[in-house]
Scaffold this motif. Sequence first.
Motif, PDB file in Angstrom:
ATOM      1  N   LEU A 169      31.296  35.555  55.280  1.00  0.00           N
ATOM      2  CA  LEU A 169      31.416  36.180  53.951  1.00  0.00           C
ATOM      3  C   LEU A 169      32.777  35.847  53.334  1.00  0.00           C
ATOM      4  N   SER A 170      33.811  35.881  54.173  1.00  0.00           N
ATOM      5  CA  SER A 170      35.156  35.566  53.687  1.00  0.00           C
ATOM      6  C   SER A 170      35.234  34.113  53.204  1.00  0.00           C
ATOM      7  N   ARG A 171      34.619  33.232  53.987  1.00  0.00           N
ATOM      8  CA  ARG A 171      34.648  31.813  53.613  1.00  0.00           C
ATOM      9  C   ARG A 171      33.949  31.622  52.263  1.00  0.00           C
ATOM     10  N   ARG A 172      32.809  32.272  52.079  1.00  0.00           N
ATOM     11  CA  ARG A 172      32.040  32.131  50.833  1.00  0.00           C
ATOM     12  C   ARG A 172      32.829  32.701  49.645  1.00  0.00           C
ATOM     13  N   ILE A 173      33.340  33.901  49.837  1.00  0.00           N
ATOM     14  CA  ILE A 173      34.001  34.577  48.712  1.00  0.00           C
ATOM     15  C   ILE A 173      35.302  33.861  48.362  1.00  0.00           C
ATOM     16  N   HIS A 174      36.071  33.468  49.367  1.00  0.00           N
ATOM     17  CA  HIS A 174      37.329  32.774  49.072  1.00  0.00           C
ATOM     18  C   HIS A 174      37.110  31.336  48.592  1.00  0.00           C
ATOM     19  N   TYR A 175      35.885  30.844  48.741  1.00  0.00           N
ATOM     20  CA  TYR A 175      35.584  29.527  48.164  1.00  0.00           C
ATOM     21  C   TYR A 175      35.643  29.584  46.638  1.00  0.00           C
ATOM     22  N   GLY A 176      35.697  30.781  46.099  1.00  0.00           N
ATOM     23  CA  GLY A 176      35.947  30.940  44.663  1.00  0.00           C
ATOM     24  C   GLY A 176      37.216  30.211  44.218  1.00  0.00           C
ATOM     25  N   ARG A 177      38.164  30.016  45.149  1.00  0.00           N
ATOM     26  CA  ARG A 177      39.392  29.286  44.780  1.00  0.00           C
ATOM     27  C   ARG A 177      39.066  27.828  44.468  1.00  0.00           C
ATOM     28  N   SER A 192      43.634  27.164  29.795  1.00  0.00           N
ATOM     29  CA  SER A 192      45.089  27.380  29.743  1.00  0.00           C
ATOM     30  C   SER A 192      45.516  28.491  28.780  1.00  0.00           C
ATOM     31  N   PRO A 193      44.958  28.560  27.544  1.00  0.00           N
ATOM     32  CA  PRO A 193      45.417  29.643  26.662  1.00  0.00           C
ATOM     33  C   PRO A 193      45.133  31.034  27.256  1.00  0.00           C
ATOM     34  N   ALA A 194      43.949  31.211  27.877  1.00  0.00           N
ATOM     35  CA  ALA A 194      43.613  32.523  28.467  1.00  0.00           C
ATOM     36  C   ALA A 194      44.513  32.813  29.671  1.00  0.00           C
ATOM     37  N   ILE A 195      44.888  31.765  30.419  1.00  0.00           N
ATOM     38  CA  ILE A 195      45.785  31.972  31.570  1.00  0.00           C
ATOM     39  C   ILE A 195      47.155  32.416  31.063  1.00  0.00           C
ATOM     40  N   ARG A 196      47.652  31.724  30.024  1.00  0.00           N
ATOM     41  CA  ARG A 196      48.974  32.083  29.490  1.00  0.00           C
ATOM     42  C   ARG A 196      48.960  33.492  28.925  1.00  0.00           C
ATOM     43  N   ALA A 197      47.834  33.875  28.302  1.00  0.00           N
ATOM     44  CA  ALA A 197      47.737  35.225  27.711  1.00  0.00           C
ATOM     45  C   ALA A 197      47.394  36.276  28.771  1.00  0.00           C
ATOM     46  N   LYS A 198      47.201  35.837  30.028  1.00  0.00           N
ATOM     47  CA  LYS A 198      46.781  36.717  31.136  1.00  0.00           C
ATOM     48  C   LYS A 198      45.545  37.536  30.755  1.00  0.00           C
ATOM     49  N   ASP A 199      44.607  36.871  30.070  1.00  0.00           N
ATOM     50  CA  ASP A 199      43.413  37.551  29.566  1.00  0.00           C
ATOM     51  C   ASP A 199      42.294  37.478  30.606  1.00  0.00           C
ATOM     52  N   ARG A 200      42.296  38.473  31.493  1.00  0.00           N
ATOM     53  CA  ARG A 200      41.315  38.495  32.596  1.00  0.00           C
ATOM     54  C   ARG A 200      39.879  38.488  32.084  1.00  0.00           C
ATOM     55  N   ASN A 201      39.613  39.297  31.055  1.00  0.00           N
ATOM     56  CA  ASN A 201      38.231  39.411  30.570  1.00  0.00           C
ATOM     57  C   ASN A 201      37.726  38.080  30.035  1.00  0.00           C
ATOM     58  N   PHE A 202      38.592  37.394  29.299  1.00  0.00           N
ATOM     59  CA  PHE A 202      38.154  36.123  28.737  1.00  0.00           C
ATOM     60  C   PHE A 202      37.975  35.067  29.831  1.00  0.00           C
ATOM     61  N   LEU A 203      38.864  35.086  30.819  1.00  0.00           N
ATOM     62  CA  LEU A 203      38.703  34.150  31.938  1.00  0.00           C
ATOM     63  C   LEU A 203      37.375  34.407  32.649  1.00  0.00           C
ATOM     64  N   THR A 267      33.576  36.919  44.496  1.00  0.00           N
ATOM     65  CA  THR A 267      33.887  35.494  44.285  1.00  0.00           C
ATOM     66  C   THR A 267      34.515  35.306  42.907  1.00  0.00           C
ATOM     67  N   LYS A 268      33.990  36.035  41.929  1.00  0.00           N
ATOM     68  CA  LYS A 268      34.526  35.900  40.565  1.00  0.00           C
ATOM     69  C   LYS A 268      35.923  36.521  40.437  1.00  0.00           C
ATOM     70  N   VAL A 269      36.181  37.587  41.183  1.00  0.00           N
ATOM     71  CA  VAL A 269      37.549  38.136  41.203  1.00  0.00           C
ATOM     72  C   VAL A 269      38.505  37.076  41.763  1.00  0.00           C
ATOM     73  N   VAL A 270      38.082  36.419  42.849  1.00  0.00           N
ATOM     74  CA  VAL A 270      38.918  35.354  43.435  1.00  0.00           C
ATOM     75  C   VAL A 270      39.158  34.264  42.392  1.00  0.00           C
ATOM     76  N   GLU A 271      38.105  33.883  41.683  1.00  0.00           N
ATOM     77  CA  GLU A 271      38.263  32.832  40.664  1.00  0.00           C
ATOM     78  C   GLU A 271      39.283  33.254  39.596  1.00  0.00           C
ATOM     79  N   VAL A 272      39.139  34.479  39.083  1.00  0.00           N
ATOM     80  CA  VAL A 272      40.060  34.946  38.024  1.00  0.00           C
ATOM     81  C   VAL A 272      41.494  34.985  38.555  1.00  0.00           C
TER      82      VAL A 272
END
Length: 280
Positions: A169-177, A192-203, A267-272
């Motif tokens: 499960l850890s391998r799958r979820i951390h594969y979000g990276r 990049s603009p959403a990352i700079r704005a730290k806009d979690r919802n938009f990411l 997985t999506k939390v890891v991605e964000v």
Amino acid sequence: MAYQILHKNSSRPLPESSCCDDPLKTLSLELVRDTLVRIEDSIVFALIERARFPLNSHAYDASYLGNHRGHGERSIAEVFVRETEVIEAKLGRYQNPEEIPFFADDLASPFVPAFNYTQVLYPAAASVNVSKDIWDMYFKKLLPLIASEGDDGDYVSAAAADLVCLQVLSRRIHYGRQVAEVKFSDAPQDYSPAIRAKDRNFLMKLLTFESVEEMVKKRVEKKAKVFGQDVTLNDKNNSTDFDGEPKCKVDPSVVGRLYSEWVIPLTKVVEVEYLLRRLD
Ligand SMILES: C=C(O[C@@H]1C=C(C(=O)O)C=C[C@H]1O)C(=O)O
């Protein structure tokens, strides 16, 4: 160990650990998704194995063993995971950038020769870690759904099966990276603009593909149905439930729920979280 920028549209399959310095072996969204599909098989089989044992609640009771080597009270399951990680760390498991331990504090350096894994993750973002959430989800939510009430005394076998579930499960979820790295390198101008704005919802919106999620949920339920059946040579002897459906070793709806409520969201939390550090 060179950090390798990812290229899309590679036609060559990558092993699960992108462990070669061959520049042709690069990741694409299709390839990381193929890896996630393959890990589904391991997850379903791991759950089937754990479901063979009853709950065995003494294995999770921190007071059952008393004080563990002066570390305070730890359950059999926790001792099993910690001690296994100690030996696996020494033998190099965590040199693989796809593997993350649950208890990093206890680990010594490996004594095996270093393997030259290609670093596909952006170094400042690679440390994203949701192990604590996976641990809590597994023991508090998932385990009571897959194991029947009861105690057969075989706590170490149950704990060994838990470890396999937790690691996959850890391998799958951390594969979000890796998924996030590919999405970013495919479209840095979008992210990049959403990352700079730290806009979690938009990411979260940018990286979400609802149709893919629907397919994943349906497919894992189907895998639980297919892999969980008793295989006999005579179809008449196959056991069925009240609705005449083949009996499954782990409830397919629980596997579907595992994915929709925990695996995909984590997985999506890891991605964000990865993306938020991607320009550091
Ligand atoms: C992993 C991905 O990112 C998101 C998460 C998914 C998942 O965890 O299965 C599926 C689709 C996306 O919404 C992906 O795009 O494949």
